[in-house]
Design a protein around this motif. Sequence first.
Motif, short mmCIF file in Angstrom:
data_model
loop_
_atom_site.label_atom_id
_atom_site.label_comp_id
_atom_site.label_asym_id
_atom_site.label_seq_id
_atom_site.Cartn_x
_atom_site.Cartn_y
_atom_site.Cartn_z
N TRP A 1 9.99 6.31 -1.70
CA TRP A 1 10.14 5.19 -0.64
C TRP A 1 10.49 3.77 -0.03
O TRP A 1 11.20 3.31 0.60
CB TRP A 1 8.30 4.45 -1.36
CG TRP A 1 7.81 3.26 -0.63
CD1 TRP A 1 8.16 2.01 -1.04
CD2 TRP A 1 7.53 3.10 1.15
NE1 TRP A 1 7.32 1.31 0.15
CE2 TRP A 1 6.99 1.78 0.58
CE3 TRP A 1 6.44 3.90 1.41
CZ2 TRP A 1 5.80 1.65 1.98
CZ3 TRP A 1 6.05 4.24 2.89
CH2 TRP A 1 5.61 2.14 2.67
N PHE A 2 11.47 3.39 -1.49
CA PHE A 2 11.82 2.01 -1.67
C PHE A 2 13.19 2.50 -1.01
O PHE A 2 14.19 1.55 -0.35
CB PHE A 2 12.59 2.32 -3.11
CG PHE A 2 10.93 0.94 -3.80
CD1 PHE A 2 9.97 0.07 -3.03
CD2 PHE A 2 9.56 1.97 -4.66
CE1 PHE A 2 9.44 -0.43 -3.63
CE2 PHE A 2 8.86 0.95 -5.30
CZ PHE A 2 8.89 -0.11 -4.56
N TRP A 3 14.22 3.54 -1.37
CA TRP A 3 15.25 4.34 -0.63
C TRP A 3 14.84 4.09 0.78
O TRP A 3 16.08 3.43 1.48
CB TRP A 3 15.74 5.31 -1.37
CG TRP A 3 17.07 6.37 -1.07
CD1 TRP A 3 17.85 5.25 -0.41
CD2 TRP A 3 16.95 7.68 0.25
NE1 TRP A 3 18.75 6.56 0.83
CE2 TRP A 3 17.58 7.98 0.71
CE3 TRP A 3 15.89 8.63 0.38
CZ2 TRP A 3 18.54 9.47 1.18
CZ3 TRP A 3 16.27 10.20 1.07
CH2 TRP A 3 17.38 9.85 1.52
N SER A 4 13.58 4.83 1.60
CA SER A 4 13.95 4.69 2.60
C SER A 4 13.55 3.62 3.23
O SER A 4 13.91 3.27 4.12
CB SER A 4 13.07 5.96 3.62
OG SER A 4 11.48 5.38 2.63
N GLU A 5 12.46 2.48 2.73
CA GLU A 5 12.00 1.27 2.76
C GLU A 5 13.04 0.54 3.13
O GLU A 5 13.53 -0.65 3.75
CB GLU A 5 11.15 0.75 2.24
CG GLU A 5 10.36 -0.90 2.20
CD GLU A 5 9.87 -0.90 0.96
OE1 GLU A 5 10.80 -1.39 -0.03
OE2 GLU A 5 8.78 -1.53 1.39
N ASP A 6 14.47 0.55 1.98
CA ASP A 6 15.09 -0.68 2.07
C ASP A 6 16.12 -0.31 1.90
O ASP A 6 15.98 0.82 0.40
CB ASP A 6 14.61 -2.23 2.43
CG ASP A 6 15.82 -3.41 3.25
OD1 ASP A 6 17.27 -2.75 3.08
OD2 ASP A 6 15.35 -4.12 2.58
N SER B 1 0.59 -0.89 0.13
CA SER B 1 0.17 0.39 -0.19
C SER B 1 0.80 1.46 -0.04
O SER B 1 0.50 2.07 -0.66
CB SER B 1 -0.99 -0.48 1.43
OG SER B 1 -2.02 -1.22 1.57
N GLY B 2 1.44 1.55 0.79
CA GLY B 2 2.55 2.61 0.55
C GLY B 2 3.56 3.06 -0.43
O GLY B 2 3.36 3.55 -0.84
#
Length: 147
Positions: free
Chosen positions: A32-37, A18-19
């Motif tokens: 999003w993907f940079w901060s996620e992992d 969802s994010g």
Amino acid sequence: MHPLRLAPDAPDQLKEFSGSAISTLLFASNFWFWSEDSYWAGPSELKPLLHTWTLALEEQFYILCPLLLMALWRGARDRILPILIVLFVASLALSQYGSTAFSDANFFLLPTRAWELLAGAILARIELSYGRNASGTWAEILPILAS
């Protein structure tokens, strides 16, 4: 309950998806993907929207670049090409430095990827300034540089 909020007991995968879906809609999935992992962490098949990070980067460029060009057109019309070249070199240098200093941010964020898109903007500006020569050196060099 708000339609964008998930129940506290929703599975982690649904929250992550969802994010990433919301960030994709906002042209921010690269953040999003940079901060996620890390890009290289975990199997990519578990991240069905992972490919959208590059689309977000392009959209950010396509929003910012025309704004920059409009500002330059008003105040520095005759210096657009040199300014684009300086931005290209700065982004490329930052990318080179970032490849070891902050590799994940370097991979996902616009300042270190802008040089790739600025190359096309520079070539377009050269064509607008000098025209398209159907023969000669430029006709042979520019397609190679653009690919």
